[in-house]
Scaffold this active site. Sequence first.
Site: not given
Length: 283
Positions: A20-21, A67, A71, A136-137
């Site tokens: 993740s950024r 994330t 979620k 998915g989410g």
Amino acid sequence: MYNTDKFLLAGVMGWPVSHSRSPIMHNHWIMENKLTGLYLPIAVKPSGLSSALSMLKPLGFAGCNITIPHKQTALEIVDASDEIARTIGAISCITVQKDGSLLGTNNDWYGFIENLKQETPKWRADAGPVLVIGSGGASRAICYGLIREGAKEIRIVNRTYSKACDLAKVFGKTVKPIPWNKRNEALKDVALVANTTSQGMTGTSPLDICLKRLPLSAIVTDTIYTPLNTPFLKSAKLRGNHIVNGLGMLFHQGVPAWKQWFNIEPVVSEKLRKKIKLDICKP
């Protein structure tokens, strides 16, 4: 305005979370707004999510992003959720209320739509059928956003057909589930195709789909931003389609999170874009 004398804490929970950024983006905004604080990546196994969320208030967090793969589970854990999160069936953002309770919402739909509008100003949700890959989410959030913008037909393909059918039950006749083995045929006459799976992310296998039937006028998007251009996007660009990667979705979903946590609207600047692009592309 949030109390600027207070040390601000927020973060992102996922498993894994090293890709993740979000921390770069949020810490950039903290410095840009001359605040004192920190945004942390928090690696949480699925079995530990409830315990981790219960510590947000005691540790002084204003909130956190959620994330993969948390979620949908997070929706069952928070004290309250808004109508958007309940409709989507997944949470991307949690705010710690003054009484310590956790309020969940979903900003992914907003990030996806704003990214599309910025990168393709003439895009219209009702321009033609949309194919969404995955259920998915992120897929749920994108379906919500597309319907809100006026999409008339959304085709969902997923390896597990029953999960695609579940989305049709949630969003009604606009969403049409399609078996995985019909995914290539489902590209016919679409105006937009969106990959919401993790296939093509750094360290994973590419998305298994043939674009032969995809109209050259169609926009091709991916929620992934590591790498910036997945094999899926590269293939689409090579044949002449307009492509939109997932980096803008990251930026734009972060803006409402800051409004919820700190009552501040951060700026998605070119400086921020360059900073994160350089980090993604570094050896």
